[in-house]
Design a protein around this motif. Structure first.
Motif, mmCIF file in Angstrom:
data_model
loop_
_atom_site.group_PDB
_atom_site.id
_atom_site.type_symbol
_atom_site.label_atom_id
_atom_site.label_comp_id
_atom_site.label_asym_id
_atom_site.label_seq_id
_atom_site.Cartn_x
_atom_site.Cartn_y
_atom_site.Cartn_z
ATOM 1 N N LEU A 12 0.828 -1.210 0.000
ATOM 2 C CA LEU A 12 0.000 0.000 0.000
ATOM 3 C C LEU A 12 0.861 1.257 0.000
ATOM 4 C CD1 LEU A 12 -2.834 -0.878 2.559
ATOM 5 C CD2 LEU A 12 -3.140 -0.410 0.118
ATOM 6 N N GLY A 13 1.940 1.225 0.770
ATOM 7 C CA GLY A 13 2.812 2.392 0.854
ATOM 8 C C GLY A 13 3.469 2.720 -0.472
ATOM 9 N N LEU A 14 3.878 1.698 -1.201
ATOM 10 C CA LEU A 14 4.487 1.921 -2.512
ATOM 11 C C LEU A 14 3.474 2.512 -3.483
ATOM 12 C CD1 LEU A 14 6.908 1.606 -4.383
ATOM 13 C CD2 LEU A 14 6.183 -0.749 -4.815
ATOM 14 N N TYR A 15 2.266 1.963 -3.465
ATOM 15 C CA TYR A 15 1.186 2.469 -4.326
ATOM 16 C C TYR A 15 0.858 3.926 -3.978
ATOM 17 C CZ TYR A 15 -3.617 2.899 -6.105
ATOM 18 O OH TYR A 15 -4.772 3.328 -6.730
ATOM 19 N N ASP A 16 0.786 4.211 -2.679
ATOM 20 C CA ASP A 16 0.493 5.583 -2.233
ATOM 21 C C ASP A 16 1.573 6.548 -2.684
ATOM 22 O OD1 ASP A 16 -1.633 4.483 -0.892
ATOM 23 O OD2 ASP A 16 -0.632 4.461 1.045
ATOM 24 N N TRP A 17 2.815 6.123 -2.559
ATOM 25 C CA TRP A 17 3.928 7.001 -2.910
ATOM 26 C C TRP A 17 3.834 7.466 -4.357
ATOM 27 C CZ3 TRP A 17 7.970 5.686 -6.407
ATOM 28 C CH2 TRP A 17 8.959 6.674 -6.527
ATOM 29 N N ALA A 57 -2.615 8.760 3.899
ATOM 30 C CA ALA A 57 -1.713 9.911 3.968
ATOM 31 C C ALA A 57 -1.228 10.138 5.403
ATOM 32 C CB ALA A 57 -2.417 11.158 3.445
ATOM 33 N N ILE A 58 -2.112 9.986 6.376
ATOM 34 C CA ILE A 58 -1.718 10.165 7.774
ATOM 35 C C ILE A 58 -0.706 9.095 8.184
ATOM 36 C CG2 ILE A 58 -2.539 10.122 10.170
ATOM 37 C CD1 ILE A 58 -5.168 11.386 9.076
ATOM 38 N N HIS A 59 -0.913 7.863 7.731
ATOM 39 C CA HIS A 59 0.055 6.798 7.998
ATOM 40 C C HIS A 59 1.433 7.164 7.446
ATOM 41 C CE1 HIS A 59 -1.331 3.174 10.043
ATOM 42 N NE2 HIS A 59 -2.536 3.413 9.569
ATOM 43 N N HIS A 60 1.472 7.688 6.222
ATOM 44 C CA HIS A 60 2.744 8.102 5.637
ATOM 45 C C HIS A 60 3.396 9.195 6.476
ATOM 46 C CE1 HIS A 60 3.340 6.190 1.639
ATOM 47 N NE2 HIS A 60 2.038 5.979 1.718
ATOM 48 N N ALA A 61 2.598 10.165 6.908
ATOM 49 C CA ALA A 61 3.128 11.290 7.667
ATOM 50 C C ALA A 61 3.678 10.845 9.022
ATOM 51 C CB ALA A 61 2.046 12.351 7.861
ATOM 52 N N ILE A 62 3.079 9.827 9.604
ATOM 53 C CA ILE A 62 3.571 9.292 10.872
ATOM 54 C C ILE A 62 4.863 8.497 10.660
ATOM 55 C CG2 ILE A 62 3.071 7.589 12.686
ATOM 56 C CD1 ILE A 62 0.132 8.491 12.522
ATOM 57 N N ALA A 63 4.971 7.813 9.519
ATOM 58 C CA ALA A 63 6.093 6.899 9.277
ATOM 59 C C ALA A 63 7.426 7.605 9.112
ATOM 60 C CB ALA A 63 5.809 6.043 8.043
ATOM 61 N N GLY A 64 7.448 8.789 8.509
ATOM 62 C CA GLY A 64 8.725 9.445 8.257
ATOM 63 C C GLY A 64 8.570 10.892 7.863
ATOM 64 N N PRO A 65 9.685 11.642 7.832
ATOM 65 C CA PRO A 65 9.616 13.083 7.569
ATOM 66 C C PRO A 65 9.309 13.447 6.126
ATOM 67 C CG PRO A 65 11.891 12.392 7.806
ATOM 68 C CD PRO A 65 11.052 11.206 8.165
ATOM 69 N N ARG A 66 9.504 12.499 5.200
ATOM 70 C CA ARG A 66 9.201 12.749 3.793
ATOM 71 C C ARG A 66 8.459 11.553 3.231
ATOM 72 N NH1 ARG A 66 14.606 14.712 3.815
ATOM 73 N NH2 ARG A 66 14.728 16.961 3.413
ATOM 74 N N CYS A 67 7.604 11.795 2.256
ATOM 75 C CA CYS A 67 6.878 10.703 1.608
ATOM 76 C C CYS A 67 7.876 9.833 0.852
ATOM 77 C CB CYS A 67 5.830 11.277 0.657
ATOM 78 S SG CYS A 67 4.776 10.022 -0.093
ATOM 79 N N SER A 68 7.903 8.553 1.172
ATOM 80 C CA SER A 68 8.895 7.638 0.629
ATOM 81 C C SER A 68 8.235 6.336 0.196
ATOM 82 C CB SER A 68 9.956 7.353 1.699
ATOM 83 O OG SER A 68 10.685 6.188 1.402
ATOM 84 N N PRO A 69 8.801 5.641 -0.799
ATOM 85 C CA PRO A 69 8.232 4.355 -1.216
ATOM 86 C C PRO A 69 8.371 3.261 -0.165
ATOM 87 C CG PRO A 69 10.265 4.816 -2.411
ATOM 88 C CD PRO A 69 9.900 6.071 -1.682
ATOM 89 N N ILE A 70 9.198 3.485 0.872
ATOM 90 C CA ILE A 70 9.353 2.454 1.902
ATOM 91 C C ILE A 70 8.543 2.760 3.161
ATOM 92 C CG2 ILE A 70 11.649 1.849 1.061
ATOM 93 C CD1 ILE A 70 12.790 3.309 3.538
ATOM 94 N N ASP A 71 7.724 3.796 3.119
ATOM 95 C CA ASP A 71 6.945 4.165 4.309
ATOM 96 C C ASP A 71 6.105 3.015 4.829
ATOM 97 O OD1 ASP A 71 7.919 6.722 4.485
ATOM 98 O OD2 ASP A 71 6.213 7.675 3.491
ATOM 99 N N GLY A 72 5.505 2.261 3.930
ATOM 100 C CA GLY A 72 4.647 1.169 4.366
ATOM 101 C C GLY A 72 5.376 0.106 5.158
ATOM 102 N N PHE A 73 6.668 -0.102 4.852
ATOM 103 C CA PHE A 73 7.447 -1.128 5.545
ATOM 104 C C PHE A 73 7.909 -0.667 6.925
ATOM 105 C CE2 PHE A 73 7.872 -2.250 1.046
ATOM 106 C CZ PHE A 73 7.497 -3.583 1.092
#
Length: 232
Positions: A12-17, A57-73
């Protein structure tokens, strides 16, 4: 089951990115407010622009300081979100995925499907929300709908009085211009998207439901300042 859930978040994170970082421009503000938070008992309250993309989007923002393809992991798997039962019961793959990845289903007190209703807060819903807060963090959308300008509903104020969580406001911008109402279709590219975290809200145990609604309304209105109005 955690490895399966982690893999699903990764896909999901890769798709979102691709949708957030390639076709559009997603940025985060206020992540410093997350640094000192407890690992449990935190309630994120946000304005609501799309059914599904807001949560991602909120999950991505919690995961790291920048939107990244590895956020989901590297996503926090103990971040759940509140969603209407009828939304999660829709047919199709997406509702099933969201059910699996942390949805806390509730019955809205003012609406059921296309019908307006009026009913009391379900104690079982409060129990499920309490269990989610004891496990970790929880995202909720106090307006309960993506309709622009919808009022904050009292149900969120009741759960805050019941469970006394740390309450972090979020303001989302741009997602309703980039994506369809459910967030599954893309409307436009090149849109500036943002997720802004505010400081913990000053809500006390003695505040009335009406006062909490007032605080939440001020905190999640797009363009609102970080402070909320003083009690009259």
């Amino acid at each position: 089951m955690q490895p399966v859930k982690r893999l699903l978040f990764g896909v999901l994170g890769l798709y979102d990115w691709v949708r957030f970082g390639v076709f559009n421009r997603l940025r985060y503000e206020g992540r410093e407010h997350l640094a000192a938070l407890s690992s449990r008992g935190v309630l994120f309250v946000s304005n609501h622009l799309t059914y599904y993309i807001d949560v991602l989007a909120i999950h991505h923002a919690i995961a790291g300081p920048r939107c990244s393809p590895i956020d989901g992991f590297r996503a926090n798997l103990n971040v759940g979100f509140v969603a209407a039962v009828e939304t999660l019961n829709e047919r199709g793959l997406i509702p099933r995925v969201f059910n699996y990845t942390g949805a806390v289903p509730i019955r809205r007190t003012w609406r059921e499907g296309d019908r307006d209703v009026k009913r009391a807060v379900d104690p079982w819903d409060l129990d499920r929300i309490g269990a989610a807060l004891r496990r970790g963090w929880l995202i909720t959308f106090p307006q309960g709908t993506t309709t622009p300008g919808a009022p904050v509903r009292k149900g969120t104020a009741h759960l805050i009085r019941e469970h006394n969580p740390i309450v972090i406001p979020i303001i989302l911008r741009g997602f309703d211009r980039a994506f369809s109402r459910k967030g599954l279709g893309r409307i436009a590219s090149g849109i500036d998207l943002s997720v802004r975290f505010g400081a913990p809200l000053a809500i006390s145990a003695g505040d009335s439901v009406e006062r909490i609604v007032e605080i939440l309304t001020a905190a999640i209105a797009p363009g609102s300042p970080d402070q909320v109005p003083s009690p009259s």
